[in-house]
Design an enzyme around this catalytic site. Structure first.
Site, short mmCIF file in Angstrom:
data_model
loop_
_atom_site.label_atom_id
_atom_site.label_comp_id
_atom_site.label_asym_id
_atom_site.label_seq_id
_atom_site.Cartn_x
_atom_site.Cartn_y
_atom_site.Cartn_z
N GLY A 262 8.84 -5.59 -5.82
CA GLY A 262 8.69 -6.71 -4.90
C GLY A 262 7.24 -7.09 -4.63
O GLY A 262 6.85 -8.24 -4.79
N HIS A 298 6.41 -6.23 5.47
CA HIS A 298 6.38 -4.85 4.97
C HIS A 298 4.99 -4.50 4.40
O HIS A 298 4.40 -3.49 4.78
CB HIS A 298 7.46 -4.68 3.90
CG HIS A 298 7.55 -3.30 3.33
ND1 HIS A 298 8.44 -2.35 3.79
CD2 HIS A 298 6.85 -2.69 2.35
CE1 HIS A 298 8.28 -1.23 3.12
NE2 HIS A 298 7.32 -1.41 2.23
N GLU A 299 4.51 -5.34 3.51
CA GLU A 299 3.22 -5.01 2.87
C GLU A 299 2.09 -5.05 3.91
O GLU A 299 1.19 -4.21 3.89
CB GLU A 299 2.91 -5.97 1.72
CG GLU A 299 4.00 -6.05 0.64
CD GLU A 299 4.52 -4.72 0.14
OE1 GLU A 299 3.77 -3.74 0.13
OE2 GLU A 299 5.71 -4.65 -0.22
#
Ligand code: B3K
Ligand code: ZN
Length: 879
Positions: A262, A298-299
């Site tokens: 991803g 998330h990142e």
């Protein structure tokens, strides 16, 4: 097969050298890139030689304190590294290597994509770039100079802050970047190419101004706004919820179309699969929008949980991944804001966990959240590490409360900022900040498998006492036969006959609660509630408070009662799923026995009430009306019969459709979203419910009117969500009505790779598409096995999302699987290994299918040239 070494957690040893600085100069070129590295080393632990990792590098030169080293007396070079013999206590090592990015199809290390250059280093890709201790506990400060042709590589990016740029004597240009934070090699990144960006200045909570950029290929700037908004929301959320601020002056996101997963959280330079960046209403669905928000979050959240505090070794991977998934789940839920929105988001997370992680726990790859060994670390980026890891983190919050959890996080950063630590360190911070003993909680990290909690209830009319007796067990998993009891938080509530919450007085407690957390720590424990005037209906494991299977002998009427009234929206949905699952499992048996099929009215009436309840969120109604997937039913089957599962589920869909035709039609009309497209949760929920209604309406074959309703939607849709949903419904009929809309779709989006992925995927996952059609689609000029998104859209969609065709009785699906695994193995082992896992559960299928799956597995296992990735998996599966 050659034997490949296993790495054990117990063998961890600290690295004997400290590397204070690493200076890298890249002479970038797609055919041959030269990397000049200079590192300053000091011995910190006794030992002799210096070991540096390498993978497929050509060594051009090596100097120690300016002296060229000799291959005869000073160092030993082998396949996986370089050993410098008897180095001094403190020294400078300079190495020049060469790599060939355009020959690198693994998409690890430095590689080319559409003429641009990118890196991917986690977990062990840095060793494909230069000789270095490529392990997360060696943290170093990086200075990086990129040199390249100014025309072809006009943009040169790396981690941290841009400190210099200019033109070189030979006409090329350069850019120099310094990352002020020391980091492990897996967080290194560079990007070089022709790219454009959307940028914005942004003021942090402290008042500091930072620059945010989203870099894409030319022509995609009309698709970056949502990623930018998501990034800003993520920054704000982390400030507010955890008091964590962005620590750099600049934060960049770069989109690349060839990417193994991803996205990647490289310090200050996140590299993303285009799928998780590019969106506008014409090309992206509501689900794409939600995924982009979640992956950007998330990142970004990794900047603290992963980057500032990182992992001591890869066995601790869940320390950063489980925690960061938990944070992104909370972020997505908070972005919706409402209680029912939070429940919808929670249900989505739990569905993935049960369908994919529970089944991982029940198969040959079952492993603890903190594994004890691995052969290829890339095989351990699993749903257990990520999603179960997130549940483990969530349990701390359930046990300690939100404030207690925040105290634990604060202490974790106070103690470990700038360090590489372990899951035990995280648990200790949670325990110490709250004065709690969390020793037993360690078993969530060390024991694999899904615990089963069996609940029995007893009501004593005379004493007006209600007793819940909870018992836990956990089946053996590979290498772990005996399990000790887990520390399991089970949140419960009790409903009276009107559906109202009963106040809960646990024996000995004077104050009442509506919901309480029972802590199950023994194999069996009883909990007694006082002042219960009449027999209640228990609402157990509210909000899915622990990653367990909860067994309780609910009657249909109790489930209908919970579905109608539970104040815990998660358990309302859960009650509906239990009702549906019981019926589906019975229908599967009937299909296998050749009996006539039937569906009772209790279920239809109970879900009918939800479908028509306009006070409920459309997104919630959609979830209640969505039947458990075929994969979920396979997970629940003792012996999997994919054909009976498909027939049973289709039958139930048709019954629901036939009985509620009018209601679906009304819901379809009532949930149209007019005006300008917005991906917000309310609008997306309406579209979701409307499109579910359409799918039910069309599921009764040959209803011309409903097919024309879908055709009209395809033609008139103002956004990708509506167009794709209607197209999917038509493709699923397998009738000619889908041909023209499919062709039109292709023509309209021929130059948009992500939409063409949807076009492939839609066809591959239709139960009417057999393996021959998939082979035909592979011959389409747009198909390309080297591009992971494209491979996933066709091959993975068929093998994963089209069970009835993939499991064709003649084994043709499995033969196809073996061919594709081997083809991918030669190109990109990581992607190949993901495909291998489709057959994880081969031993659970009917004997005839099992035999054919075994043949396919043996075909792969007996092939030459298997990567570590594929070999580890097939060996474990055939054991
Ligand atoms: N940390 C990366 C995953 C790297 C996978 C390497 N095989 C993305 C993420 O979890 O955020
Ligand atoms: Zn992550």
């Amino acid at each position: 097969m050659q034997t490949i070494p296993t790495i054990f957690r117990q063998d961890y040893c600290p690295y004997p050298f400290k590397i204070s600085h690493l200076n890298l100069i890249f002479d970038l070129d797609a055919a041959h890139t030269h990397v000049h590295s200079e590192m300053l080393l000091t011995r910190v632990n006794p030992g002799s030689d210096l070991l540096l990792h390498a993978d497929g590098l050509s060594l051009l030169s090596i100097h120690l304190d300016g002296r060229e080293l000799s291959a005869v007396t000073d160092y030993v070079l082998n396949d996986d590294g370089l050993r410098v013999l008897n180095p001094p206590e403190s020294f400078t090592l300079s190495i020049v290597t060469q790599t060939q990015p355009d020959q690198n199809s693994t998409l690890m290390g430095l590689y080319a994509s559409n003429g641009n250059l990118f890196t991917q280093c986690e977990a062990e890709g840095f060793r494909k770039i230069t000789y270095f201790p490529d392990r997360p506990d060696v943290m170093t400060q990086y200075t990086v100079e990129l040199r390249a042709d100014a025309e072809q590589y006009s943009v040169l990016l790396s981690n941290g802050n841009l400190v210099d740029e200019g033109v070189l004597d030979d006409g090329r240009h350069y850019a120099k970047w310094i990352d002020p934070f020391k980091k492990p090699s897996y967080l290194f990144a560079l990007v070089a190419g022709k790219l454009v960006c959307q940028e914005e200045k942004f003021i942090l909570a402290s008042g500091r101004e930072v620059l945010l950029q989203v870099w894409v290929e030319d022509g995609n700037l009309d698709k970056t706004q949502h990623a930018m908004e998501s990034l800003k929301n993520s920054i704000r959320w982390d400030e507010q919820r955890f008091g964590l601020e962005l620590d750099l002056d600049r934060f960049m996101i770069v989109a690349v179309s060839d990417f193994n997963m991803g996205a990647m959280e490289n310090k200050g330079l996140n590299i993303f699969n285009t799928k998780y960046v590019l969106a506008n209403s014409r090309v992206a669905t509501d689900i794409d929008y939600a995924n982009i928000e979640s992956v950007v979050g998330h990142e970004y959240f990794h900047n603290w949980t992963g980057n500032r505090v990182t992992c001591q070794d890869w066995f601790q991977l869940s320390l950063k991944e489980g925690l960061t998934v938990f944070r992104d789940q909370e972020f997505s839920a908070d972005m919706i804001g409402t209680d029912s929105g939070r429940a919808v988001s929670r249900i989505g997370d739990v569905r993935t966990l049960r369908q994919v992680q529970f089944s991982e726990d029940a198969g040959p790859m079952a492993h603890p959240v903190r594994p004890d060994s691995y052969v290829e670390i890339n095989n351990f980026y699993t749903v257990t590490i990520y999603e179960k890891g997130a549940e483990v983190v969530r349990m701390y919050q359930t046990l300690l409360g939100r404030d207690g959890f925040r105290k634990g996080m604060d202490l974790y950063f106070a103690r470990h900022d700038g360090c590489a630590v372990t899951c035990d360190d995280f648990r200790a911070a949670m325990a110490d900040a709250n004065g709690r003993d969390l020793a037993q909680f360690e078993r969530w990290y060390s024991q694999a498998g899904t615990p089963v909690v069996t609940v029995k209830s007893h009501y004593d009319t005379d004493l007006q006492q209600y007793t819940l007796t909870l018992r836990q067990s956990c089946a053996p998993t590979p290498g772990q036969t005996d399990k000790s009891p887990f520390h399991i938080p089970v949140t419960v509530g009790l409903l009276d006959s009107n559906g109202q919450e009963m106040p809960l007085y646990l024996v000995g407690e004077s104050s009442a609660q509506a919901s309480c957390v029972l802590e199950l720590t023994d194999i069996e424990q009883s909990f007694v509630f006082d002042r219960i005037p009449a027999l209640p209906t228990p609402s157990l494991l509210r909000n899915f408070s622990a990653p367990v299977v909860l067994e309780y002998a609910y009657s249909d009427t109790e489930l209908a009662h919970l579905l109608a009234h539970d104040s815990d929206a998660f358990n309302r949905w859960e009650a509906g799923q239990r009702l549906a699952t019981q019926r589906l499992m019975q229908l599967i048996k009937s299909v296998q026995a050749g009996e006539a099929l039937s569906l009772d009215s209790l279920y239809l009436e109970a879900v009918g009430l939800v479908l028509n309840d306009e006070n409920l969120d459309p997104a919630f109604r959609e979830l209640v009306l969505t039947l458990p997937s075929e994969a979920m039913l396979a997970e629940l089957s003792a012996e999997i019969d994919p054909h009976a599962i498909h027939v049973a589920r289709e039958y139930m869909r048709q019954q629901i459709s036939a009985h509620m035709h009018k209601d679906f039609y009304q819901v379809y009309q009532a949930n149209q979203t007019m005006g300008v497209y917005s991906p917000d949760a309310i609008s997306a929920g309406k579209r979701g419910l409307k499109n579910l209604a359409l799918a039910y309406l069309v599921s009764n074959d040959a209803d011309e009117q409903m097919i024309s309703l879908a055709l009209t939607q395809v033609h008139e849709a103002q956004n990708m969500t509506d167009r794709l949903a209607a197209l999917a419904v038509l493709v699923r009929t397998g009738d000619e009505c889908a041909i023209e809309p499919l062709n039109d779709f292709y023509q309209d989006f021929a130059d948009d790779a992500l939409v063409i992925d949807k076009w492939f995927s839609l066809q591959a996952s239709s139960p009417k598409t057999d393996v021959e059609l998939v082979r035909q689609l592979m011959r389409h000029p747009d198909f390309n096995l080297h591009n992971p998104n494209r491979a996933r859209s066709l091959i993975f969609s068929f093998c994963h999302a089209n069970p009835v065709q993939f499991h064709a009785k003649d084994g043709s699906g499995y033969a196809f699987w073996a061919e594709q695994v081997l083809a991918l193995n030669a190109i990109n082992p990581q992607v190949a290994a993901r495909l291998v896992r489709v057959l994880d559960h081969w031993r659970k299928y009917q004997p005839a299918l099992q035999a054919r799956m075994q043949d396919a597995l043996l075909t792969v296992a007996n092939s030459v040239g298997l990567s570590k990735d594929v070999q580890e998996l097939v060996v474990k599966m055939l054991k």
